[in-house]
Design an enzyme around this catalytic site. Structure first.
Site, PDB file in Angstrom:
ATOM      1  N   ASP A 138       0.809  -1.224   0.000  1.00 17.25           N
ATOM      2  CA  ASP A 138       0.000   0.000   0.000  1.00 17.25           C
ATOM      3  C   ASP A 138       0.841   1.271   0.000  1.00 17.25           C
ATOM      4  O   ASP A 138       0.330   2.354  -0.272  1.00 17.25           O
ATOM      5  CB  ASP A 138      -0.898   0.024   1.246  1.00 17.25           C
ATOM      6  N   CYS A 139       2.110   1.131   0.330  1.00 16.40           N
ATOM      7  CA  CYS A 139       2.959   2.310   0.492  1.00 16.40           C
ATOM      8  C   CYS A 139       3.824   2.616  -0.730  1.00 16.40           C
ATOM      9  O   CYS A 139       4.605   3.564  -0.707  1.00 16.40           O
ATOM     10  CB  CYS A 139       3.843   2.150   1.722  1.00 16.40           C
TER      11      CYS A 139
END
Length: 833
Positions: free
Chosen positions: A510-511
């Site tokens: 997600d990063c």
């Protein structure tokens, strides 16, 4: 004593394995595994951090620490929070289920907190959905059993006190819980309203919390005591007193309840009991913390007097020690039966412990809660994750049957018609959570993974015909198979310049936000849309497509959709070639292309040259196997990413913020996505090694993060030694080896898959069970019991001779390792390796 080694160089893979094998000598323990009882026994309240457990496994859940801290909720940790808890507070682990025991002027708690009175003896036994606190002070022995019964929405607290002295004792007991006003977010910030609305009723020995019940709510909670009480309190401020805290509440100090009735302010529930104990005499008291819903037309029995009939019925089921014992036995029998679906006995005790107990237990916790409520996730911002829940099912499908079916439908119901999806949904409403948005382009493919896994496990193809809505909109229902097809098509309809899948907001990581370009502090990396390139591509999603595209095509073949299968096989072949052409960097697989078509995860980069995810998934998918790409990639993993706590996510770490990469470069080096051991993807490396038939390498990687093998790192890891954490700080971190975000991690399911389907090789297929063990050389013998579609498979593996392998099924030599399913009650398999 802890061995401290100052490293002047990066250790090699073999050197790390050496230090892994000797470090047990120099470390310190805080407890031990009790395999027979299926418990982890904590022997000191002074653990490096709160070590927690989970209560409940259906609708009512609780988090409880080794000091009895935590909270409980009904279905949804945000919208039906029952008890308050204060995250990031001093002292840590504030609030909980508190029982103040006062004996001759000394006040203590069975779980140590909140009085922090030193105890003469202490144990916390964290079992499967229960915890027992055993403590003594001044020859007064206490035992507090806490659990949630199987089919009821309440916590049971059974407190037993025993006088081990030779004199009579007069004992006072004060219970205390602090109510949350149901919506945990509103409870924590809307004080102008909430400090005016609290309401309770008290009836004999039961305190009923009914805040907002007379308007929009049809539910209330209660706190019951099985004994006659001397007094009670429901107003926190009066119970605690000015400038006091739960550590030294005035009511307890003065040994006198005030019978306070809260009106506004902060509501609590507290009972006061007093009794005599003769030498060797015991006293048991039952406390019930329950949740009740009434029909709208049956909310009251009189003006502003709530209908308590359902509460009375619930209390009547558990108000004696005999009834509590029966409920506790039912809970333990449930877990015995569940875990007996897969049991092993080998010459590696720690491996047995993980497979038989802790892998399966943690998988069930992640199935129940996804990533929503832990001591790191408050439950107020996250619901059930789409990809998270799909991956949890990979480990849970064989355990839960019908509930897996229901979960798959819930997940698919938040998908959009184009195949994209919300990233999360709230478990109470089952609606997509728009706060975190969508556009995580790996999400759709995980739906294929968990559905295929479910069908292989159960043989239940009927799920494909289940009419399932898109975005939970009425009249949008189509068979679940159409959702799977939409998932496949979403990837194929969103390819970039290199014919690799577009990454969207992000993929599994997600990063890694390649379309974010965020310059504003406080802006969400996952929802910001400052530069939509339509060019940023993910090699990881490409590898996913190759692996799960094949599984989807095989599913199509099994239901005679040959033209659809052919279409996808062709697409998979094209995707595999795209990865070989544009996703290979010479020694390892690239991670991605950014918005400017620059490589991410390449030797051409100064930082972040190699990432773990594509090395694992592309090798699992067998991409470039004939070219030797998998083995080369795994050699690079060993060279660059393995440390003595696992395999790091990337190397070298980012030392400055990269606008084009997003959140991943916002973390300090060695933490979270910027170079920690992100445990979730370590099993992918285990499975990748097994794909290349490197069994010992696979097992060595497995052991680096498996809790049974890392228990003696507790002073370094800090987090619980019986379950996986999300992340362990990497070599570049200031606190190298510190673990965080325990319990709710996809590591649980993937580690179970790696152990059972990979190392042990018990692999469900559409038409039977494949048995293809890949044991390490250290395990010589293994017996496995595996229940598959109501058939019990008894498997014996002799791993003495590694030159050849023979397999016998019910005494007959067989050539194929796939045993076709024919609905027998029992199958015996013997394998000589």
């Amino acid at each position: 004593m802890i061995l401290m080694i100052k490293l002047s160089k990066r250790l090699s893979y073999d050197e790390y394995l050496f230090f892994y094998n000797i470090k047990e000598i120099y470390t310190m323990k805080y407890g031990y595994f009790d395999d027979k009882a299926k418990e982890y026994v904590i022997t000191t309240y002074n653990t490096p951090s709160p070590w927690i457990n989970y209560l409940g496994n259906k609708n009512f859940f609780g988090l409880i620490s080794n000091t009895a801290g935590g909270y409980c909720f009904y279905k949804d940790a945000k919208l039906r929070r029952i008890l308050r808890y204060r995250y990031n507070n001093i002292p840590q682990d504030s609030n909980g289920r508190y029982y103040y025991i006062k004996d001759n002027g000394t006040t203590f708690n069975p779980g140590f907190m909140p009085t922090c009175t030193p105890l003469d003896d202490y144990k916390c036994r964290h079992g499967l959905n229960y915890s027992i606190f055993e403590a003594s002070k001044n020859n007064l022995q206490t035992s507090l059993l806490t659990f949630v019964p199987q089919d009821d929405n309440l916590e049971i607290h059974q407190l037993t006190l025993t006088n081990n002295s030779n004199i009579n004792k007069t004992i006072d007991v004060y219970s205390m819980v602090e109510w949350c006003l149901y919506n945990a977010v509103d409870d924590a910030n809307n004080f102008q309203r909430n400090l005016n609305i609290a309401e309770v009723e008290v009836e004999n020995n039961t305190i009923f919390h009914k805040t907002e019940y007379r308007e929009r709510r049809n539910h209330y909670t209660y706190f019951y005591c099985s004994e006659d009480i001397k007094g009670f309190d429901t107003d926190r401020d009066q119970f605690v007193g000015k400038y006091h805290s739960f550590k030294d509440p005035e009511v307890v100090n003065n040994n006198q309840s005030l019978n306070s009735m809260v009106s506004g302010n902060s509501p609590i529930g507290s009972h006061h009991l007093e009794f005599e104990l003769k030498p060797n005499e015991s006293k048991t008291v039952i406390f019930l913390l329950g949740y009740i819903e009434n029909d709208a037309e049956n909310k009251y029995i009189a003006p502003n007097v709530i209908n308590k009939e359902k509460a009375y019925q619930q209390i009547a089921k558990f108000n004696t020690t005999i009834k509590v014992a029966a409920a506790f036995k039912e809970l333990k029998n449930y877990w015995d039966k569940l875990l007996n679906r897969f049991q092993i006995q080998s010459d590696d005790e720690k491996f047995d412990r993980m497979v038989n107990i802790w892998h399966q237990y943690q998988v069930m916790i992640t199935f129940n809660l996804s990533r929503s409520a832990s001591y790191y996730e408050s439950g107020t911002g996250r619901g059930m994750g789409f990809r998270d829940s799909c991956q949890d099912l990979l480990g849970a499908n064989y355990l839960i049957g019908k509930r897996a079916y229901e979960r798959i439908i819930d997940i698919a119901s938040i998908q959009f018609e184009d195949g994209s999806t919300y990233h999360q949904y709230q478990p109470l409403t089952k609606r997509g959570n728009s706060d975190v948005g969508g556009g995580f382009n790996d999400d759709p493919l995980w739906l294929i993974a968990c559905t295929v896994s479910y069908i292989k496990e159960t043989g239940d193809y009927s799920i494909l015909k289940h009419m399932t809505p898109f975005n939970n909109e009425p009249n949008s229902e189509k068979p679940l198979f159409d959702h799977l097809k939409a998932s496949i098509n979403y990837t194929l309809n969103n390819l970039g310049p290199h014919k690799l899948p577009l990454i969207g907001r992000a993929d599994w990581n997600d990063c890694l936000n390649l379309n974010c370009f965020s310059k504003e502090s406080g802006e969400s990396f996952q929802t910001a849309s400052n530069y939509e390139s339509k060019k940023a591509e993910s090699v990881f999603i490409a590898a996913m497509f190759v692996k799960y595209g094949k599984e989807y095509a095989q599913l199509c073949e099994s239901i005679n959709l040959t033209s659809e299968a052919k279409r996808i096989y062709q697409a998979v072949s094209a995707m595999e070639q795209a990865v070989i052409n544009f996703g290979w960097d010479g020694e390892w697989f690239l991670r991605a292309y950014d918005a400017f078509e620059n490589k991410v995860g390449s030797k051409e980069n100064q930082e972040g040259q190699i990432y773990i995810e594509p090395q694992g998934f592309a090798t699992m998918a067998n991409i470039g196997h004939s070219l030797g790409l998998g083995k080369k990639a795994l050699n690079s993993v060993k060279k660059h990413l393995v440390n003595d706590y696992g395999v790091e996510l990337l190397s070298p770490c980012y030392t400055s913020y990269h606008l084009e990469l997003g959140e991943i470069s916002s973390y300090p080096p060695g933490y979270k996505e910027n170079g920690s051991v992100f445990c979730h993807n370590n099993p992918w490396i285990v499975l990748a090694f097994l794909q290349e038939n490197l069994n010992d390498d696979a097992f060595n990687i497995y052991k680096l993060t498996a809790p049974a093998y890392t228990e003696d790192n507790s002073d370094i890891h800090v987090s619980e030694p019986y379950v996986y954490s999300q992340t362990i700080a990497g070599r570049a971190a200031k606190k190298y080896g510190m673990a965080k975000n325990s319990w709710l991690t996809g590591t649980a399911a993937w580690a179970l898959v790696a152990a059972t389907q990979g190392i042990l090789g018990i692999q469900p297929e559409f038409n039977g069970l494949r048995v293809h063990p890949q044991l390490p050389s250290s395990i010589k013998n293994c017996q496995i019991t595996r229940v598959f579609r109501n058939t019990t498979y008894l498997i014996t593996i002799d791993n003495q001779n590694r030159n050849q392998q023979t397999m016998y099924v019910d005494g007959k030599l067989v050539e194929d390792d796939l045993i076709l399913f024919d609905n027998q009650s029992e199958v015996k398999i013997t394998i000589e390796m």
